[in-house]
Design a protein around this motif. Sequence first.
Motif, short mmCIF file in Angstrom:
data_model
loop_
_atom_site.label_atom_id
_atom_site.label_comp_id
_atom_site.label_asym_id
_atom_site.label_seq_id
_atom_site.Cartn_x
_atom_site.Cartn_y
_atom_site.Cartn_z
N ARG A 1 98.25 44.82 -25.38
CA ARG A 1 97.53 44.23 -24.21
C ARG A 1 96.04 44.01 -24.63
O ARG A 1 95.43 42.88 -24.29
N PRO B 1 109.20 44.48 -33.77
CA PRO B 1 109.46 43.72 -32.52
C PRO B 1 108.45 44.59 -31.31
O PRO B 1 108.03 45.74 -31.62
N VAL C 1 101.94 43.10 -35.79
CA VAL C 1 103.13 42.72 -34.70
C VAL C 1 104.14 42.08 -35.57
O VAL C 1 105.12 42.04 -35.00
N THR C 2 103.74 41.42 -36.73
CA THR C 2 104.60 40.48 -37.31
C THR C 2 105.70 41.13 -38.00
O THR C 2 106.73 40.63 -38.31
N VAL D 1 95.52 40.50 -26.20
CA VAL D 1 95.62 39.56 -25.30
C VAL D 1 94.45 39.39 -24.45
O VAL D 1 93.96 38.21 -24.23
N GLY E 1 106.09 42.75 -29.31
CA GLY E 1 105.18 42.04 -28.58
C GLY E 1 103.62 42.30 -29.06
O GLY E 1 103.16 43.47 -29.79
N ILE E 2 102.97 41.51 -28.74
CA ILE E 2 101.36 41.71 -28.78
C ILE E 2 100.95 42.48 -27.93
O ILE E 2 100.91 42.48 -26.85
#
Length: 58
Positions: A37, A32, A28-29, A40, A34-35
């Motif tokens: 699902r 672009p 992810v880093t 999360v 986002g993380i």
Amino acid sequence: MSTLTFALIILAAALGVASVAGIYITNVTAKPGGIPRWVVFLFLATLVVGLAAVLSLA
């Protein structure tokens, strides 16, 4: 500390490591977007199990 509390603490630690590893694996880093699902949800499971461990201490 009971056996249940100890098991919950170990499970929360394992889920926390899996969350960090999931972020690292999905790279992810570097891009672009986002993380994902599932990472999360894994982190939320870590918080729930950690809360259960703290509440089992009382």
